[in-house]
Write a protein that holds these residues in place. Sequence first.
Motif, PDB file in Angstrom:
ATOM      1  N   SER A  93       1.297 -15.120   4.003  1.00  0.00           N
ATOM      2  CA  SER A  93       0.736 -14.408   4.695  1.00  0.00           C
ATOM      3  C   SER A  93      -0.658 -13.919   5.452  1.00  0.00           C
ATOM      4  CB  SER A  93       1.792 -13.497   5.687  1.00  0.00           C
ATOM      5  OG  SER A  93       2.455 -14.183   5.399  1.00  0.00           O
ATOM      6  N   PHE A  94      -1.140 -13.317   3.845  1.00  0.00           N
ATOM      7  CA  PHE A  94      -2.276 -12.731   3.989  1.00  0.00           C
ATOM      8  C   PHE A  94      -3.563 -13.220   2.717  1.00  0.00           C
ATOM      9  CE2 PHE A  94       1.473  -9.024   4.962  1.00  0.00           C
ATOM     10  CZ  PHE A  94       1.127  -9.574   5.875  1.00  0.00           C
ATOM     11  N   GLY A  95      -3.495 -13.054   1.555  1.00  0.00           N
ATOM     12  CA  GLY A  95      -3.897 -14.579   0.755  1.00  0.00           C
ATOM     13  C   GLY A  95      -4.450 -13.343   0.154  1.00  0.00           C
ATOM     14  N   PRO A  96      -3.841 -11.813  -0.799  1.00  0.00           N
ATOM     15  CA  PRO A  96      -4.321 -11.119  -0.885  1.00  0.00           C
ATOM     16  C   PRO A  96      -5.363 -10.747  -1.942  1.00  0.00           C
ATOM     17  CG  PRO A  96      -2.227 -11.079  -1.262  1.00  0.00           C
ATOM     18  CD  PRO A  96      -2.528 -11.381  -0.240  1.00  0.00           C
ATOM     19  N   PRO A  97      -7.225 -10.766  -2.768  1.00  0.00           N
ATOM     20  CA  PRO A  97      -6.921 -11.067  -4.400  1.00  0.00           C
ATOM     21  C   PRO A  97      -6.070 -10.948  -4.876  1.00  0.00           C
ATOM     22  CG  PRO A  97      -8.115  -9.056  -3.501  1.00  0.00           C
ATOM     23  CD  PRO A  97      -6.628  -9.743  -2.690  1.00  0.00           C
ATOM     24  N   LEU A  98      -6.130 -11.596  -6.212  1.00  0.00           N
ATOM     25  CA  LEU A  98      -4.939 -11.749  -7.588  1.00  0.00           C
ATOM     26  C   LEU A  98      -4.955 -10.652  -8.092  1.00  0.00           C
ATOM     27  CD1 LEU A  98      -3.757 -13.512  -9.188  1.00  0.00           C
ATOM     28  CD2 LEU A  98      -5.384 -13.545 -11.076  1.00  0.00           C
ATOM     29  N   TRP A  99      -6.463  -9.565  -7.953  1.00  0.00           N
ATOM     30  CA  TRP A  99      -6.140  -7.857  -8.555  1.00  0.00           C
ATOM     31  C   TRP A  99      -5.078  -7.132  -8.079  1.00  0.00           C
ATOM     32  CZ3 TRP A  99      -7.678  -4.624  -5.473  1.00  0.00           C
ATOM     33  CH2 TRP A  99      -8.391  -3.954  -4.559  1.00  0.00           C
ATOM     34  N   LEU A 100      -5.072  -7.963  -6.484  1.00  0.00           N
ATOM     35  CA  LEU A 100      -4.073  -7.113  -6.121  1.00  0.00           C
ATOM     36  C   LEU A 100      -2.401  -7.073  -6.727  1.00  0.00           C
ATOM     37  CD1 LEU A 100      -3.915  -4.672  -3.811  1.00  0.00           C
ATOM     38  CD2 LEU A 100      -4.124  -6.161  -1.923  1.00  0.00           C
ATOM     39  N   HIS A 101      -2.864  -8.655  -5.867  1.00  0.00           N
ATOM     40  CA  HIS A 101      -1.088  -8.792  -6.306  1.00  0.00           C
ATOM     41  C   HIS A 101      -0.540  -7.940  -7.853  1.00  0.00           C
ATOM     42  CE1 HIS A 101       0.348 -11.629  -3.728  1.00  0.00           C
ATOM     43  NE2 HIS A 101      -1.180 -12.309  -3.598  1.00  0.00           N
ATOM     44  N   PHE A 102      -1.403  -8.198  -8.989  1.00  0.00           N
ATOM     45  CA  PHE A 102      -1.274  -7.447  -9.784  1.00  0.00           C
ATOM     46  C   PHE A 102      -1.014  -6.014  -9.265  1.00  0.00           C
ATOM     47  CE2 PHE A 102      -3.948 -10.283 -12.284  1.00  0.00           C
ATOM     48  CZ  PHE A 102      -2.479 -11.133 -12.533  1.00  0.00           C
ATOM     49  N   TRP A 103      -1.723  -4.826  -8.593  1.00  0.00           N
ATOM     50  CA  TRP A 103      -1.214  -3.634  -8.609  1.00  0.00           C
ATOM     51  C   TRP A 103      -0.387  -3.420  -7.736  1.00  0.00           C
ATOM     52  CZ3 TRP A 103      -3.467   0.691 -10.219  1.00  0.00           C
ATOM     53  CH2 TRP A 103      -4.163   0.396 -11.375  1.00  0.00           C
ATOM     54  N   LEU A 104       0.409  -4.178  -7.252  1.00  0.00           N
ATOM     55  CA  LEU A 104       1.627  -4.377  -6.218  1.00  0.00           C
ATOM     56  C   LEU A 104       2.855  -4.423  -7.248  1.00  0.00           C
ATOM     57  CD1 LEU A 104       0.183  -5.850  -3.029  1.00  0.00           C
ATOM     58  CD2 LEU A 104       0.848  -3.321  -2.922  1.00  0.00           C
ATOM     59  N   TRP A 105       2.587  -6.045  -7.656  1.00  0.00           N
ATOM     60  CA  TRP A 105       4.218  -6.751  -8.077  1.00  0.00           C
ATOM     61  C   TRP A 105       4.838  -6.331  -9.248  1.00  0.00           C
ATOM     62  CZ3 TRP A 105       5.495  -6.706  -3.351  1.00  0.00           C
ATOM     63  CH2 TRP A 105       4.257  -7.600  -2.478  1.00  0.00           C
ATOM     64  N   ILE A 106       3.284  -5.560 -10.645  1.00  0.00           N
ATOM     65  CA  ILE A 106       3.430  -5.367 -11.738  1.00  0.00           C
ATOM     66  C   ILE A 106       4.448  -3.568 -11.167  1.00  0.00           C
ATOM     67  CG2 ILE A 106       3.131  -5.013 -13.708  1.00  0.00           C
ATOM     68  CD1 ILE A 106       1.043  -6.702 -13.772  1.00  0.00           C
ATOM     69  N   PRO A 107       3.936  -2.555 -11.242  1.00  0.00           N
ATOM     70  CA  PRO A 107       4.830  -1.385 -11.118  1.00  0.00           C
ATOM     71  C   PRO A 107       6.253  -1.809  -9.765  1.00  0.00           C
ATOM     72  CG  PRO A 107       2.237  -1.357 -10.121  1.00  0.00           C
ATOM     73  CD  PRO A 107       2.030  -3.058 -10.462  1.00  0.00           C
ATOM     74  N   LEU A 108       5.959  -1.960  -8.626  1.00  0.00           N
ATOM     75  CA  LEU A 108       6.943  -2.870  -8.033  1.00  0.00           C
ATOM     76  C   LEU A 108       8.354  -3.376  -9.599  1.00  0.00           C
ATOM     77  CD1 LEU A 108       8.691  -2.544  -5.826  1.00  0.00           C
ATOM     78  CD2 LEU A 108       7.659  -4.655  -4.754  1.00  0.00           C
ATOM     79  N   ALA A 109       8.038  -3.896  -9.809  1.00  0.00           N
ATOM     80  CA  ALA A 109       8.847  -5.247 -10.839  1.00  0.00           C
ATOM     81  C   ALA A 109       9.418  -4.021 -11.889  1.00  0.00           C
ATOM     82  CB  ALA A 109       8.854  -6.498 -11.609  1.00  0.00           C
ATOM     83  N   VAL A 110       8.489  -3.221 -12.171  1.00  0.00           N
ATOM     84  CA  VAL A 110       8.814  -2.030 -13.227  1.00  0.00           C
ATOM     85  C   VAL A 110       9.586  -1.036 -13.340  1.00  0.00           C
ATOM     86  CG1 VAL A 110       8.109  -0.530 -15.273  1.00  0.00           C
ATOM     87  CG2 VAL A 110       7.094  -3.391 -15.121  1.00  0.00           C
ATOM     88  N   VAL A 111       9.571  -0.267 -11.901  1.00  0.00           N
ATOM     89  CA  VAL A 111      10.456   0.892 -12.185  1.00  0.00           C
ATOM     90  C   VAL A 111      11.802   0.391 -10.812  1.00  0.00           C
ATOM     91  CG1 VAL A 111      10.067   2.613 -10.165  1.00  0.00           C
ATOM     92  CG2 VAL A 111       7.703   2.008 -11.215  1.00  0.00           C
ATOM     93  N   GLY A 112      11.287  -0.780 -10.669  1.00  0.00           N
ATOM     94  CA  GLY A 112      12.500  -1.785  -9.589  1.00  0.00           C
ATOM     95  C   GLY A 112      13.572  -2.171 -10.640  1.00  0.00           C
ATOM     96  N   SER A 113      13.374  -2.333 -12.076  1.00  0.00           N
ATOM     97  CA  SER A 113      13.965  -2.922 -13.161  1.00  0.00           C
ATOM     98  C   SER A 113      14.800  -1.628 -13.738  1.00  0.00           C
ATOM     99  CB  SER A 113      13.288  -3.336 -14.318  1.00  0.00           C
ATOM    100  OG  SER A 113      12.662  -5.310 -13.057  1.00  0.00           O
TER     101      SER A 113
END
Length: 129
Positions: A79-99
Amino acid sequence: MSQDKAHYPPVEPIGAGLKGRCPRCGEGRLFSGYLNVNENCGNCGLGFDFADAGDGPAVFVILIVGFLVVGLALWAEVSFGPPLWLHFWLWIPLAVVGSLVPLRLFKGVLINLQYANKAREGRLDHGED
């Protein structure tokens, strides 16, 4: 588990598991640490030596959180094509906390369900006692 002679009111296993309470009395603490199970209940004295959730809670959490995080990451990329660094900042903390957050809840529920359903290690019955 089979030598339970005292009479306790029925405990709803999912509610007691989510609260981290004893599966027999619903009052004592099930955990001594974040994921460490106590040796016995401080209230009714039930020994938790039967409690072996194994890898079940981790598998449930990984499957659920992985599905959500990967789905959201793919949706964001398409949908948005964000840069790779933004993916890291969003999804890694969400996966860790969400787990980490639901892991204790799932472990408590599975231990309580194990007690409520009198689940034991599988054994072959050869007619010997």
